[in-house]
Write an enzyme that holds these catalytic residues in place. Structure first.
Site, PDB file in Angstrom:
ATOM      1  N   ASP A   1      44.632  52.057  31.802  1.00  0.00           N
ATOM      2  CA  ASP A   1      44.137  50.677  31.844  1.00  0.00           C
ATOM      3  C   ASP A   1      45.352  49.757  31.873  1.00  0.00           C
ATOM      4  OD1 ASP A   1      42.280  48.573  31.847  1.00  0.00           O
ATOM      5  OD2 ASP A   1      42.426  48.339  29.687  1.00  0.00           O
ATOM      6  N   SER A   2      45.105  48.471  32.078  1.00  0.00           N
ATOM      7  CA  SER A   2      46.217  47.518  32.070  1.00  0.00           C
ATOM      8  C   SER A   2      46.842  47.388  30.686  1.00  0.00           C
ATOM      9  CB  SER A   2      45.719  46.145  32.533  1.00  0.00           C
ATOM     10  OG  SER A   2      44.720  45.692  31.653  1.00  0.00           O
TER      11      SER A   2
ATOM     12  N   GLY B   1      43.844  40.909  35.854  1.00  0.00           N
ATOM     13  CA  GLY B   1      42.816  40.009  36.394  1.00  0.00           C
ATOM     14  C   GLY B   1      43.223  39.112  37.545  1.00  0.00           C
TER      15      GLY B   1
ATOM     16  N   CYS C   1      39.628  51.274  33.734  1.00  0.00           N
ATOM     17  CA  CYS C   1      39.936  49.903  34.155  1.00  0.00           C
ATOM     18  C   CYS C   1      38.938  49.534  35.242  1.00  0.00           C
ATOM     19  CB  CYS C   1      41.370  49.830  34.679  1.00  0.00           C
ATOM     20  SG  CYS C   1      41.778  48.244  35.437  1.00  0.00           S
ATOM     21  N   ASN C   2      38.115  48.544  34.938  1.00  0.00           N
ATOM     22  CA  ASN C   2      37.069  48.149  35.899  1.00  0.00           C
ATOM     23  C   ASN C   2      37.665  47.617  37.191  1.00  0.00           C
ATOM     24  OD1 ASN C   2      34.176  47.930  34.367  1.00  0.00           O
ATOM     25  ND2 ASN C   2      35.888  47.759  32.979  1.00  0.00           N
TER      26      ASN C   2
ATOM     27  N   GLU D   1      44.681  41.357  23.863  1.00  0.00           N
ATOM     28  CA  GLU D   1      46.012  41.977  23.818  1.00  0.00           C
ATOM     29  C   GLU D   1      46.840  41.389  22.674  1.00  0.00           C
ATOM     30  OE1 GLU D   1      47.707  44.468  25.657  1.00  0.00           O
ATOM     31  OE2 GLU D   1      45.696  44.996  26.302  1.00  0.00           O
TER      32      GLU D   1
ATOM     33  N   CYS E   1      34.746  44.796  31.674  1.00  0.00           N
ATOM     34  CA  CYS E   1      36.195  44.927  31.488  1.00  0.00           C
ATOM     35  C   CYS E   1      36.354  45.703  30.188  1.00  0.00           C
ATOM     36  CB  CYS E   1      36.855  43.555  31.375  1.00  0.00           C
ATOM     37  SG  CYS E   1      38.572  43.642  30.807  1.00  0.00           S
TER      38      CYS E   1
ATOM     39  N   HIS F   1      38.408  45.708  27.950  1.00  0.00           N
ATOM     40  CA  HIS F   1      38.830  44.956  26.762  1.00  0.00           C
ATOM     41  C   HIS F   1      37.632  44.334  26.029  1.00  0.00           C
ATOM     42  CE1 HIS F   1      42.784  45.214  28.684  1.00  0.00           C
ATOM     43  NE2 HIS F   1      43.318  44.789  27.574  1.00  0.00           N
TER      44      HIS F   1
HETATM   45  N1  DGL Z   1      40.747  46.088  31.243  1.00  0.00           N
HETATM   46  C1  DGL Z   1      40.824  46.028  32.665  1.00  0.00           C
HETATM   47  C2  DGL Z   1      39.481  46.059  33.303  1.00  0.00           C
HETATM   48  O1  DGL Z   1      38.638  46.757  32.795  1.00  0.00           O
HETATM   49  C3  DGL Z   1      41.762  44.993  33.234  1.00  0.00           C
HETATM   50  C4  DGL Z   1      41.921  43.760  32.426  1.00  0.00           C
HETATM   51  C5  DGL Z   1      43.104  42.879  32.852  1.00  0.00           C
HETATM   52  O2  DGL Z   1      44.231  43.324  32.671  1.00  0.00           O
HETATM   53  O3  DGL Z   1      42.891  41.770  33.359  1.00  0.00           O
HETATM   54  O4  DGL Z   1      39.239  45.460  34.331  1.00  0.00           O
END
Ligand code: DGL
Length: 268
Positions: free
Chosen positions: A13-14, A46, A76-77, A155, A186, A188
């Site tokens: 993931d990010s 994002g 990561c979506n 984060e 997402c 997160h």
């Molecule tokens: N958590 C990631 C997702 O599911 C990316 C979130 C991000 O870094 O903007 O899309």
């Protein structure tokens, strides 16, 4: 490379969000272990363009495969929405994404066909969730809401008042469409699930794609006779391209795990 049952499942993931996918995987498959990559040097994804996300996702999949991953779960979506095809072409092991898993769980959950999607700007821009939902339920009404404030807040480990404000501003606008089901699109966002539930109201069903993703991962391993058969000494090993703080913070909060060492490597 040959994959063996005692090899790990790879997740990336990010940043720390993918730990929600790790949680579902470790709960669903108690004998499995995970190698995780958090791209904390490049979070948030994002606002980044699709082309860059494709490169990032391919790099992450190659890195995880080089670390022995027998199956890669894109936690990561945004990568799942934009880079599933490229990632699958880049490695010789199966790669699963979140979008179909989340869409099918939402279609099962909805009673009214009014489905909200809270996601990053990039995932909303891709339209991937709306397409996947309508492929399963053509009559569905899908409302996608970009929430650019939430990933930086998570984060940073923000809590209480500031977090409530960020959630209200980000997810609050969905309420006007009266969805009965909202996908946490997402990884997160499940980390602030209680705040999102409070914002949208108790009656809205929140769908975390991680649960059906873990089911799919289990089925994939079973289908390939790659299920682990013995309890591993370590269940989670993490690597990060930038500061490891958010991974350590959320691993403690979400998984109850201390991550004394997080390997630091810029893979891009
Ligand atoms: N958590 C990631 C997702 O599911 C990316 C979130 C991000 O870094 O903007 O899309």
């Amino acid at each position: 490379m040959t994959s063996l049952p005692d090899h790990p499942i790879g997740v990336f993931d990010s940043g720390a969000g993918g730990l929600t996918v790790v949680r579902s995987i470790l709960c669903r498959m108690p004998l499995e272990r995970v190698v995780y990559f958090g791209d904390t040097g490049y979070v948030p994804y994002g606002p980044r363009p699709a082309e860059q996300i494709r490169c990032f996702a391919v790099d992450a999949c190659r890195f995880l495969r080089d670390h022995g991953a027998k199956l890669i779960v894109m936690g990561c979506n945004m990568s799942s929405a934009m880079a599933l095809v490229q990632a699958r072409a880049a490695v010789d092991c199966p790669v699963l994404g979140t979008i179909d898993a989340g869409a099918s769980a939402a279609v099962e959950a909805t009673r009214t066909g009014r489905i909200g999607v809270a996601a990053t700007e990039g995932t909303v821009r891709s339209g991937a969730y709306a397409r996947a939902i309508r492929a399963l339920l053509p009559s569905a009404e899908v409302y996608e809401q970009p929430c650019p404030l939430l990933v930086p807040a998570v984060e940073a480990g923000v809590q209480d008042g500031l977090l409530d404000e960020a959630v209200q501003e980000s997810v609050g606008p969905l309420a006007v469409h009266r969805p009965d089901t909202v996908i946490l699109g997402c990884t997160h966002y499940p980390l602030v699930r209680d705040e999102i539930q409070a914002c949208l109201g108790r009656d809205v069903r929140l769908v975390d794609p991680a649960d059906s993703l873990a089911e799919r991962a289990a089925a994939e391993l079973a289908g390939r006779a790659l299920e682990a058969t013995e309890k591993p000494p370590t269940r989670l090993v993490c690597h990060a391209s930038g500061p490891p703080d958010s991974l350590q913070l959320w691993a403690r909060r979400v998984l109850g795990l201390d991550l004394p060492e997080v390997g630091r490597i810029d893979i891009h």
